[in-house]
Motif scaffolding. Structure first.
Motif, PDB file in Angstrom:
ATOM      1  N   UNK A  61      36.372  17.351   7.058  1.00 46.86           N
ATOM      2  CA  UNK A  61      35.902  17.748   8.378  1.00 46.86           C
ATOM      3  C   UNK A  61      36.194  19.223   8.623  1.00 46.86           C
ATOM      4  N   UNK A  62      35.295  19.848   9.392  1.00 46.20           N
ATOM      5  CA  UNK A  62      35.525  21.243   9.751  1.00 46.20           C
ATOM      6  C   UNK A  62      36.643  21.346  10.780  1.00 46.20           C
ATOM      7  N   UNK A  63      37.558  22.246  10.529  1.00 46.92           N
ATOM      8  CA  UNK A  63      38.613  22.548  11.489  1.00 46.92           C
ATOM      9  C   UNK A  63      38.902  24.041  11.407  1.00 46.92           C
ATOM     10  N   UNK A  64      40.087  24.474  11.762  1.00 47.22           N
ATOM     11  CA  UNK A  64      40.409  25.897  11.713  1.00 47.22           C
ATOM     12  C   UNK A  64      41.907  26.060  11.495  1.00 47.22           C
ATOM     13  N   UNK A  65      42.260  27.233  10.979  1.00 47.53           N
ATOM     14  CA  UNK A  65      43.680  27.526  10.814  1.00 47.53           C
ATOM     15  C   UNK A  65      44.301  27.730  12.186  1.00 47.53           C
ATOM     16  N   UNK A  66      45.413  27.046  12.467  1.00 51.02           N
ATOM     17  CA  UNK A  66      45.996  27.074  13.799  1.00 51.02           C
ATOM     18  C   UNK A  66      46.856  28.305  14.050  1.00 51.02           C
ATOM     19  N   UNK A  67      47.241  29.006  12.994  1.00 52.17           N
ATOM     20  CA  UNK A  67      48.085  30.177  13.181  1.00 52.17           C
ATOM     21  C   UNK A  67      49.558  29.798  13.369  1.00 52.17           C
ATOM     22  N   UNK A  68      50.427  30.798  13.198  1.00 53.51           N
ATOM     23  CA  UNK A  68      51.868  30.550  13.273  1.00 53.51           C
ATOM     24  C   UNK A  68      52.275  30.054  14.663  1.00 53.51           C
ATOM     25  N   UNK A  69      51.706  30.634  15.726  1.00 55.90           N
ATOM     26  CA  UNK A  69      52.145  30.274  17.084  1.00 55.90           C
ATOM     27  C   UNK A  69      51.360  29.098  17.656  1.00 55.90           C
ATOM     28  N   UNK A  70      50.288  28.662  16.995  1.00 58.65           N
ATOM     29  CA  UNK A  70      49.534  27.501  17.447  1.00 58.65           C
ATOM     30  C   UNK A  70      48.855  27.666  18.792  1.00 58.65           C
ATOM     31  N   UNK A  71      48.432  28.859  19.126  1.00 63.90           N
ATOM     32  CA  UNK A  71      47.798  29.123  20.422  1.00 63.90           C
ATOM     33  C   UNK A  71      46.380  28.573  20.452  1.00 63.90           C
ATOM     34  N   UNK A  72      45.993  27.952  21.591  1.00 57.43           N
ATOM     35  CA  UNK A  72      44.601  27.578  21.825  1.00 57.43           C
ATOM     36  C   UNK A  72      44.265  27.822  23.288  1.00 57.43           C
ATOM     37  N   UNK A  73      43.015  28.156  23.567  1.00 54.26           N
ATOM     38  CA  UNK A  73      42.579  28.330  24.948  1.00 54.26           C
ATOM     39  C   UNK A  73      42.717  27.037  25.737  1.00 54.26           C
TER      40      UNK A  73
END
Length: 293
Positions: A61-73
């Motif tokens: 499934x398509x997803x995305x790298x969440x990054x070190x801090x895990x920020x999302x809008x």
């Protein structure tokens, strides 16, 4: 032919390229520009690591790298909404604990309740009743003084809390317009006659002979809900048939369809979806629209 040499005027070495006798100077980029460019590259790499950035396929499934801090809008908005809810929680608890009659007479609480009710109406009620609460075919107009189940604060609160014909709530308001034609209780001629009688008592053009026959049919089948004079019964949710306000339409064809097929519109019970403070705020707002009893 390409040949490098130093420009006599500027003292800058050329690239060796020339066009129509014009030589290209080999001017290096300014250091500040180069340093800014290199810093941008470093910043972009750091951003990709720290913030959500790259689309990837994970477990098919398509997803995305969440990054070190895990920020999302989404999380940011949720935090903002939680902060707003926390800020208004105290006054909403007070609204929930205040009896409706006292709430309506309290200037400060009623002001907050009306504002909250208007916002909640737009979120939850407008899809059916319209943004201006004028309703539509099958959806009551909440601005007038015609109420199927009553328009007092307590009546509106009960309707919001338990709904109308909402099977999931044991205390829902329950009564239906029977399908007299489909159930074989009236034949087509009788349905037509009683429709003519309804046209008569609502002040519309009608066939007097058919209306006379319809009056007898009405007395035998309809008065238990609509009353002998056809003015309805709020305890049963039976509409007044003598005015010009119609939920589904007042022309003969629509009246015949109502008598023959029945009506059983549903109003959701909001007691399990909204907190008591919000329901009381909605009650106050709907009552204030102009038709509250």
């Amino acid at each position: 032919m390409s040949e490098k040499h130093k420009d006599e005027i500027t003292g800058v070495e050329t690239t060796g390229h020339s066009w129509d006798g014009i030589r290209e100077l080999n001017n290096p980029l300014p250091k500040w520009w180069l340093y800014t460019f290199y810093a941008s590259i470093i910043w972009s790499i750091a951003y990709w690591v720290v913030m959500p950035a790259w689309p990837v396929i994970w477990n098919g499934q398509w997803t995305y790298t969440e990054g070190v801090i895990g920020y999302t809008n989404r999380n940011s908005v949720a935090d903002e909404l939680a902060a707003v809810a926390e800020g208004r929680s105290e006054v909403m608890r007070e609204i929930a604990q205040t009896p409706l009659t006292e709430l309506a007479q309290d200037p400060k609480l009623s002001e907050v309740a009306l504002a909250a009710g208007k916002a909640s109406f737009g979120d939850n009620c407008a899809p059916c009743h319209g943004s201006g609460a004028a309703g539509g075919e099958g959806f009551p107009n909440l601005n007038d003084d015609n109420w199927l189940w009553g328009g007092t604060l307590d009546d509106i609160h009960t309707t919001l809390l338990h709904g109308i014909r909402w099977e999931a709530d044991e205390e829902t308001r329950l009564n239906v317009m029977m399908a007299f034609g489909d159930l074989g209780m009236l034949d087509r001629k009788q349905v037509s006659d009683v429709a003519e009688y309804v046209l008569e008592i609502s002040g519309q053009e009608h066939n007097a002979g058919a209306a006379g026959r319809g009056a007898e049919i009405f007395a035998q089948n309809c008065v238990s809900c609509h009353g002998e004079d056809g003015t309805g019964n709020q305890m049963l949710g039976a509409p007044n048939l003598t005015d010009a306000i119609w939920l589904y339409g007042g022309d003969k064809a629509t009246i015949e369809q109502t008598v023959s097929k029945g009506r059983s519109g549903v109003m959701p019970a909001w007691g399990g979806r909204l907190d008591e403070g919000t329901i009381k705020s909605l009650t106050l707002y709907v009552h204030s629209l102009g038709g509250g009893e």
